[in-house]
Every structure is written in structure tokens, then in C-alpha cells.
Design a protein around this motif. Structure first.
Motif, short mmCIF file in Angstrom:
data_model
loop_
_atom_site.label_atom_id
_atom_site.label_comp_id
_atom_site.label_asym_id
_atom_site.label_seq_id
_atom_site.Cartn_x
_atom_site.Cartn_y
_atom_site.Cartn_z
N THR A 1 0.82 -1.22 0.00
CA THR A 1 0.00 0.00 0.00
C THR A 1 0.85 1.27 0.00
OG1 THR A 1 -0.02 -0.28 2.41
CG2 THR A 1 -1.97 -1.03 1.22
N LEU A 2 2.13 1.13 -0.24
CA LEU A 2 3.03 2.30 -0.22
C LEU A 2 3.83 2.41 -1.51
CD1 LEU A 2 4.27 2.13 3.50
CD2 LEU A 2 2.89 3.94 2.47
N GLY A 3 3.10 2.20 -2.62
CA GLY A 3 3.74 2.27 -3.92
C GLY A 3 3.56 0.98 -4.68
N PRO A 4 4.01 0.96 -5.94
CA PRO A 4 3.80 -0.21 -6.80
C PRO A 4 4.45 -1.48 -6.25
CG PRO A 4 4.48 1.68 -8.10
CD PRO A 4 4.64 2.07 -6.65
N GLY A 5 3.76 -2.59 -6.41
CA GLY A 5 4.31 -3.90 -6.06
C GLY A 5 4.49 -4.10 -4.57
N LYS A 6 5.22 -5.17 -4.30
CA LYS A 6 5.53 -5.47 -2.89
C LYS A 6 6.77 -4.66 -2.49
CE LYS A 6 7.36 -9.45 -0.42
NZ LYS A 6 7.43 -10.92 -0.38
N ARG A 7 6.68 -3.97 -1.36
CA ARG A 7 7.76 -3.07 -0.98
C ARG A 7 8.22 -3.30 0.45
NH1 ARG A 7 7.88 0.25 -5.12
NH2 ARG A 7 9.56 1.42 -4.16
N ILE B 1 16.54 -7.05 3.59
CA ILE B 1 15.91 -6.60 2.34
C ILE B 1 16.27 -7.57 1.21
CG2 ILE B 1 15.86 -4.77 0.58
CD1 ILE B 1 16.42 -2.77 2.92
N LEU B 2 17.54 -7.92 1.13
CA LEU B 2 18.01 -8.76 0.01
C LEU B 2 17.45 -10.18 0.07
CD1 LEU B 2 21.69 -7.48 -0.27
CD2 LEU B 2 19.81 -7.10 -1.89
N ARG B 3 17.11 -10.65 1.26
CA ARG B 3 16.56 -12.01 1.29
C ARG B 3 15.02 -12.02 1.31
NH1 ARG B 3 15.66 -12.62 6.87
NH2 ARG B 3 17.37 -11.68 8.07
N THR B 4 14.40 -10.86 1.12
CA THR B 4 12.94 -10.81 1.01
C THR B 4 12.55 -11.06 -0.44
OG1 THR B 4 12.83 -9.20 2.82
CG2 THR B 4 10.88 -9.40 1.42
N PRO B 5 11.83 -12.13 -0.72
CA PRO B 5 11.53 -12.45 -2.12
C PRO B 5 10.46 -11.53 -2.72
CG PRO B 5 10.55 -14.08 -0.64
CD PRO B 5 11.31 -13.13 0.23
N GLY B 6 10.52 -11.37 -4.02
CA GLY B 6 9.44 -10.70 -4.76
C GLY B 6 9.32 -9.20 -4.56
N LEU B 7 10.38 -8.56 -4.06
CA LEU B 7 10.27 -7.12 -3.81
C LEU B 7 10.39 -6.32 -5.10
CD1 LEU B 7 12.48 -6.25 -0.69
CD2 LEU B 7 9.98 -6.24 -0.84
N GLU B 8 9.54 -5.29 -5.21
CA GLU B 8 9.69 -4.32 -6.30
C GLU B 8 10.56 -3.14 -5.84
OE1 GLU B 8 7.13 -3.52 -9.16
OE2 GLU B 8 7.85 -1.48 -9.46
N SER C 1 18.15 -4.69 -8.15
CA SER C 1 17.65 -3.44 -8.70
C SER C 1 16.27 -3.16 -8.12
CB SER C 1 17.60 -3.59 -10.22
OG SER C 1 16.94 -2.50 -10.77
N LEU C 2 16.21 -2.36 -7.08
CA LEU C 2 14.94 -2.06 -6.42
C LEU C 2 14.64 -0.57 -6.54
CD1 LEU C 2 15.33 -4.11 -3.10
CD2 LEU C 2 14.06 -4.76 -5.14
N SER C 3 13.37 -0.23 -6.72
CA SER C 3 13.01 1.19 -6.79
C SER C 3 12.97 1.78 -5.38
CB SER C 3 11.66 1.35 -7.48
OG SER C 3 10.64 0.76 -6.69
N LEU C 4 13.06 3.11 -5.31
CA LEU C 4 13.06 3.78 -4.01
C LEU C 4 12.06 4.93 -4.00
CD1 LEU C 4 14.35 3.96 -1.19
CD2 LEU C 4 16.01 5.56 -2.14
N ILE C 5 11.11 4.83 -3.06
CA ILE C 5 10.13 5.90 -2.83
C ILE C 5 10.42 6.47 -1.45
CG2 ILE C 5 7.66 6.40 -2.50
CD1 ILE C 5 7.04 4.02 -4.31
N ASP D 1 5.06 5.80 -16.40
CA ASP D 1 3.80 5.31 -16.95
C ASP D 1 2.82 4.90 -15.85
OD1 ASP D 1 5.34 3.24 -16.09
OD2 ASP D 1 4.83 1.88 -17.72
N ARG D 2 3.15 5.18 -14.60
CA ARG D 2 2.24 4.79 -13.51
C ARG D 2 1.89 5.98 -12.62
NH1 ARG D 2 4.30 -1.14 -11.64
NH2 ARG D 2 2.34 -1.11 -10.53
#
Ligand code: SF4
Length: 205
Positions: free
Chosen positions: A19-25, A63-70, A98-102, A162-163
Motif C-alpha cells: 500500500t506504499l507504492g507499486p508492487g511489494k515493498r 531486504i536482500l533475502r525478502t523475495p518478490g520485492l519491487e 535493482s529495487l526502486s526507491l520511494i 507510466d504509472r
């Protein structure tokens, strides 16, 4: 010159925010804020006292061992008060993934640029989307991922070009996480959420 620090003073973390941006964060709420927004969402994270000092290496590993992170979302508290540690953290993480940062901040982008603070400038250089400005409850219009209409969502890189609609006007949602430490509400609260939550908590007691 940048500050030397290898720990981060944390209010809370939540590795699967939706709920704090696209994908799982991976959400990180830092401890400590010097602003005084009325009806602050997170008064428990405003004190600048040490709450939980986490080594950057341990947090990066989590963070690095958390699967499926956007990506990672920074909030608080005030992330810019710990900009040096957050910059180092994201640099460590991005070496492997390569993870996005909000990032949410009570400062405006204009203020941050005018300050020219080396740590904050370095962190800004890593941020894809910055949601800036103090929370103003009378301007909370329940729109998108910013808390109130005075805040601006800055797309600092093209990654979410685009989002934009999702950030600006998507319907808000809150995840409620309960564990032995208590209840964590993850997301941008709609108007009146604090009162509704108190009522729900009372009704289930
Ligand atoms: S900037 Fe955020 S944490 Fe700080 S007082 Fe305002 S709402 Fe609270």
C-alpha cells in the motif's frame, strides 16, 4: 563531507507492504522527526531518541533475502534526518538487486535543493519518487499516495513515468499487521482513519 554512520535508528519495518507504492515493498519508518504536523500519522516515531539501532548490513541482508520485492519505501519519522545511513543502505542493496526507491519527507524538494546538505543531496540522487511537504489534515482529500493536497509527488527518475495515475489518484488502502509488538497500519491513511481504527480496536477487545 558526508556523515559516518553504520546504523539506522528505526521506528518500524515491514517487508511486504502493498500500500506504499507499486508492487511489494520493504517499508522502513525511521525514528525521529523535528516537524510538528497537526494530526501527525505517526506520533510514536517523532521522538528523536534512540528506539532501535539496526546495523545497515543486517537491514540490507533482510531486504536482500525478502523475495518478490519491487522496491523500498522510506517514511517515518523524517528520513532526511538519517540521510547518510539511508544512502549507504540503498547503495549496499542496489549492488545486488535493482529495487526502486520511494521516499516521504516533510521537507519540500525546493528546500532540500536549497539546503545543499551533502547527505540529503546524496540520498535524493537515489530516490525515484519523492513525496514531499508537511502533512496538512485539512487538505487530506483521500487521493493517491500523498497524505494531503499540499504535498507533491515528484517523479525524479523515469521509472514510474507510466504509472503516475496510480500515485496521484489511486484509491488508498491500508494493511493492518498485528504481532506481539502491537498493531501496525501500513499505507496512507484516509481522512478520519485514526478515529475509525480506535473504534475497531475497542470493538474487538
Ligand atoms: S513529517 Fe511526518 S512524522 Fe513528521 S510530524 Fe509531519 S506527519 Fe509526523
Amino acid at each position: 563531507m558526508m556523515s559516518e554512520t553504520n546504523t539506522l535508528n528505526i521506528g518500524a519495518i515491514y517487508p511486504c507492504a502493498k500500500t506504499l507504492g507499486p508492487g511489494k515493498r520493504f517499508a522502513i519508518w525511521v525514528q525521529g522527526c523535528l516537524f510538528d504536523c497537526p494530526e501527525c500519522y505517526s506520533p510514536e516515531w517523532r521522538s528523536v531518541k534512540i528506539k532501535c539501532l539496526l546495523p545497515l548490513s543486517a537491514l540490507a541482508e533482510h531486504i536482500l533475502r525478502t523475495p518478490g520485492l519491487e522496491g523500498v519505501t522510506l517514511s517515518g519519522g523524517e528520513p532526511m534526518l538519517q540521510a547518510s545511513a539511508l544512502f549507504k543502505l540503498i547503495k549496499i542493496v542496489r549492488k545486488s538487486r535493482s529495487l526502486s526507491l520511494i521516499c516521504y519527507t516533510g521537507f519540500t524538494l525546493k528546500q532540500l535543493r536549497r539546503q545543499g546538505h551533502p547527505d540529503r543531496t546524496a540520498l535524493l540522487g537515489q530516490i525515484d519518487v519523492l513525496i514531499d511537504g508537511k502533512y496538512t489534515p485539512s487538505l487530506n482529500d483521500n487521493q493517491g499516495l500523498r497524505g494531503s493536497a499540499n504535498q507533491t509527488i515528484h517523479f525524479l527518475t523515469g521509472i514510474y513515468a507510466d504509472r503516475k495515475v496510480e500515485f496521484i489518484s489511486a484509491r488508498r488502502a491500508i494493511q493492518i499487521h498485528v504481532d506481539e509488538d502491537g498493531l501496525l497500519a501500513v499505507g496512507v491513511p484516509p481522512q478520519g482513519f485514526a478515529k475509525d481504527l480506535k473504534r475497531i480496536v475497542k470493538s474487538v477487545k
